[in-house]
Design a protein around this motif. Structure first.
Motif, short mmCIF file in Angstrom:
data_model
loop_
_atom_site.label_atom_id
_atom_site.label_comp_id
_atom_site.label_asym_id
_atom_site.label_seq_id
_atom_site.Cartn_x
_atom_site.Cartn_y
_atom_site.Cartn_z
N THR A 1 46.60 67.41 42.94
CA THR A 1 47.86 66.80 43.37
C THR A 1 48.50 66.02 42.23
O THR A 1 49.72 66.08 42.02
CB THR A 1 47.61 65.87 44.57
OG1 THR A 1 47.02 66.62 45.64
CG2 THR A 1 48.91 65.24 45.05
N GLY A 2 47.67 65.31 41.47
CA GLY A 2 48.19 64.56 40.32
C GLY A 2 48.81 65.49 39.28
O GLY A 2 49.88 65.20 38.74
N ALA A 3 48.13 66.60 38.99
CA ALA A 3 48.66 67.57 38.02
C ALA A 3 49.99 68.14 38.49
O ALA A 3 50.93 68.33 37.70
CB ALA A 3 47.65 68.68 37.79
N LEU B 1 52.16 66.68 40.52
CA LEU B 1 53.19 65.64 40.44
C LEU B 1 53.66 65.44 39.00
O LEU B 1 54.87 65.25 38.75
CB LEU B 1 52.64 64.33 41.00
CG LEU B 1 52.42 64.29 42.52
CD1 LEU B 1 51.73 62.99 42.93
CD2 LEU B 1 53.74 64.46 43.28
N ILE B 2 52.74 65.48 38.05
CA ILE B 2 53.11 65.35 36.64
C ILE B 2 54.03 66.50 36.22
O ILE B 2 55.03 66.30 35.52
CB ILE B 2 51.86 65.29 35.75
CG1 ILE B 2 51.08 64.00 36.00
CG2 ILE B 2 52.23 65.40 34.28
CD1 ILE B 2 49.73 63.96 35.32
N LEU B 3 53.68 67.71 36.65
CA LEU B 3 54.50 68.87 36.33
C LEU B 3 55.91 68.71 36.89
O LEU B 3 56.90 68.99 36.20
CB LEU B 3 53.86 70.14 36.90
CG LEU B 3 54.65 71.44 36.73
CD1 LEU B 3 54.93 71.73 35.27
CD2 LEU B 3 53.91 72.59 37.39
N HIS B 4 56.02 68.26 38.12
CA HIS B 4 57.33 68.07 38.73
C HIS B 4 58.13 67.01 37.98
O HIS B 4 59.33 67.17 37.75
CB HIS B 4 57.18 67.66 40.19
CG HIS B 4 57.00 68.81 41.12
ND1 HIS B 4 55.92 69.67 41.04
CD2 HIS B 4 57.77 69.27 42.15
CE1 HIS B 4 56.03 70.60 41.99
NE2 HIS B 4 57.14 70.38 42.66
N ALA B 5 57.46 65.94 37.59
CA ALA B 5 58.16 64.86 36.90
C ALA B 5 58.65 65.30 35.52
O ALA B 5 59.76 64.95 35.10
CB ALA B 5 57.24 63.64 36.77
N ARG B 6 57.86 66.07 34.82
CA ARG B 6 58.23 66.50 33.46
C ARG B 6 59.26 67.63 33.47
O ARG B 6 60.10 67.72 32.58
CB ARG B 6 56.99 66.93 32.70
CG ARG B 6 56.05 65.79 32.35
CD ARG B 6 54.89 66.29 31.50
NE ARG B 6 54.01 65.20 31.07
CZ ARG B 6 52.93 65.36 30.33
NH1 ARG B 6 52.58 66.59 29.93
NH2 ARG B 6 52.19 64.33 29.98
N ASP C 1 55.49 72.82 30.28
CA ASP C 1 54.26 72.25 30.84
C ASP C 1 53.74 73.09 31.99
O ASP C 1 52.98 72.60 32.83
CB ASP C 1 54.51 70.82 31.32
CG ASP C 1 54.81 69.86 30.18
OD1 ASP C 1 54.07 69.90 29.18
OD2 ASP C 1 55.78 69.08 30.28
N LEU D 1 50.19 73.33 33.78
CA LEU D 1 49.71 72.42 34.81
C LEU D 1 49.69 73.07 36.19
O LEU D 1 48.92 72.64 37.06
CB LEU D 1 50.61 71.17 34.85
CG LEU D 1 50.43 70.17 33.71
CD1 LEU D 1 51.55 69.15 33.71
CD2 LEU D 1 49.07 69.48 33.82
N TYR E 1 57.94 76.80 38.27
CA TYR E 1 57.55 75.74 37.33
C TYR E 1 56.62 76.29 36.25
O TYR E 1 56.42 75.66 35.22
CB TYR E 1 56.87 74.59 38.07
CG TYR E 1 57.83 73.65 38.75
CD1 TYR E 1 58.01 72.35 38.29
CD2 TYR E 1 58.57 74.06 39.85
CE1 TYR E 1 58.90 71.48 38.92
CE2 TYR E 1 59.47 73.21 40.48
CZ TYR E 1 59.62 71.93 40.01
OH TYR E 1 60.51 71.08 40.62
#
Length: 209
Positions: free
Chosen positions: A16-18, A20-25, A43, A46, A38
């Motif tokens: 889930t963290g990975a 979220l990071i992908l979505h943010a970047r 990125d 991820l 994505y």
């Protein structure tokens, strides 16, 4: 049991963290952009990383449920979901506008299988499980409803109706399915964690009703 549960929850949380990071970047529009796209971002690595972690979390949780005495169908459906998640990550989708390839086909049908089997597992789990049963049932029902909204555009396109993701909230409905199914998986693990700890302290607390 405790090690399986903690490992499963950790893998699911890391995935889930990975994601979220992908979505943010990436900075893409989550309302209309489906998650598979994505992968084409810088990125994008991820995405398969997150999906592989989800698959690991599913397998570990399924094994914990099996040891706890859960029904065979529940365990099999969770394993099927985990395998589907792995296939989604291993076989990327095609770029928009490109004819469907073998990789894209495997990706698409594995995603449909994953989206379908987790709500089924959740409904069976809610029937047999005492803890979080109502929440699991609600999440499973929402996932099935959102899955219907995901499938409808594909059916309309089969009948020649030109419908693009920009015309509908395709990204939103897909994310609702993913979030609710991850919720079902997490609650399946959490429902076992506390009884497992109680047993390790000498108590006898049944997991399944």
């Amino acid at each position: 049991m405790k090690a399986l549960l903690v490992s499963g929850l950790t893998a699911t949380g890391a995935g889930t963290g990975a994601m979220l990071i992908l979505h943010a970047r990436a900075g893409l529009d989550p309302m209309h952009t489906v998650i598979s796209e994505y992968a084409f971002h810088s990125d994008g690595w991820l995405l398969p990383t997150a999906l592989t972690l989800f698959a690991a979390g599913g397998v570990l949780t399924a094994e914990a449920l099996r040891r706890a005495g859960a029904g065979r169908w529940i365990v099999m459906l969770l394993v099927a979901w985990a395998v589907s998640m792995f296939l989604i990550g291993a076989f990327p989708t095609d770029r928009p506008g490109v004819p469907l390839s073998m990789s894209g086909g495997i990706h698409r049908y594995a995603a449909f299988a994953a989206f379908l089997v987790m709500p089924a597992a959740g409904m069976l789990l809610a029937r047999d499980q005492a803890r979080y049963a109502r929440t699991v049932r609600v999440l499973s029902a929402v996932a099935l409803g959102a899955l219907l909204l995901v499938v409808v555009p594909y059916v309309l396109r089969m009948f020649g109706i030109p419908l693009t993701n920009d015309d509908i909230p395709a990204g939103l409905t897909q994310r609702v399915v993913v979030i609710t199914e991850l919720g079902v998986l997490a609650l399946a693990g959490l429902s076992l964690l506390r009884p497992s700890l109680q047993r390790s302290q000498g108590g006898a607390s049944p997991i399944l009703a």
